[in-house]
Design a protein around this motif. Sequence first.
Motif: not given
Length: 250
Positions: A228, A235, A238
């Motif tokens: 990521t 992020h 995920n």
Amino acid sequence: MRSYQDINKETIDRWVEEGWEWAQPISHEDYLKAQEGQWDVLLTPTKPVPHEWLGDLKGKKVLGLASGGGQQMPIFSALGADCTVIDYSSRQIALEREIAGRENYQIQLIEGDMTKRLPFADETFDLIFHPVSNCYIEDVQHVFNEAYRVLKKGGVFLAGLNNEINYIVDETEEKIVWRMPFNPLKDKAAREFLNEANAGMQFSHTTTEQIGGQLKAGFTLCDMYDDTNGEGRLHELNIKTYIATKAVKP
């Protein structure tokens, strides 16, 4: 008119002066730990490269391709490798020189452009370490072809690759706003967006270009993993925006 390569060189140099994350050299303590076998290096933002991808580096000739900044090459030098770095940022090269002087090891430093023919003979290196940087060049196939040329037979090519996801979303990573490919040389709006963000000249690349491009160059793909951004909404959700690959020259 300045080339996009010159714009990126100036941009990276400025980022280094501003404290860029990828221009923070390892400490003396981390260098000593590496000599004792305690180390990690990154091709992508967060996941360390598996040690088995690199193997025993003692006596091996290693090229850091667009890998200046004193983060990976000091580790490899501590592990006994004979290292060379090529990077078009003079600031990143200066950091490599600084750390080599501090730790008293030899390293070949070249301020050069990977969009050109690499200044090395065929089959020079045992390993090429190529962290995420293809997003700053338009033609990635040239890089893969050159990496293949300068690697010895049986040599390993480790690459960090940025996929298209980072380039389709807005600044808050909430909405899909950009049509692919993202290319500021062909899209005025993309160029204006990057200029306003002081982000240099960046280019999206497909999986076909980046993994297929390695296969087209002649490499055999051995392993890979996703990663990521390390921060931001993608992020937090995920969503994988990077790929690391291990390939070998047969």
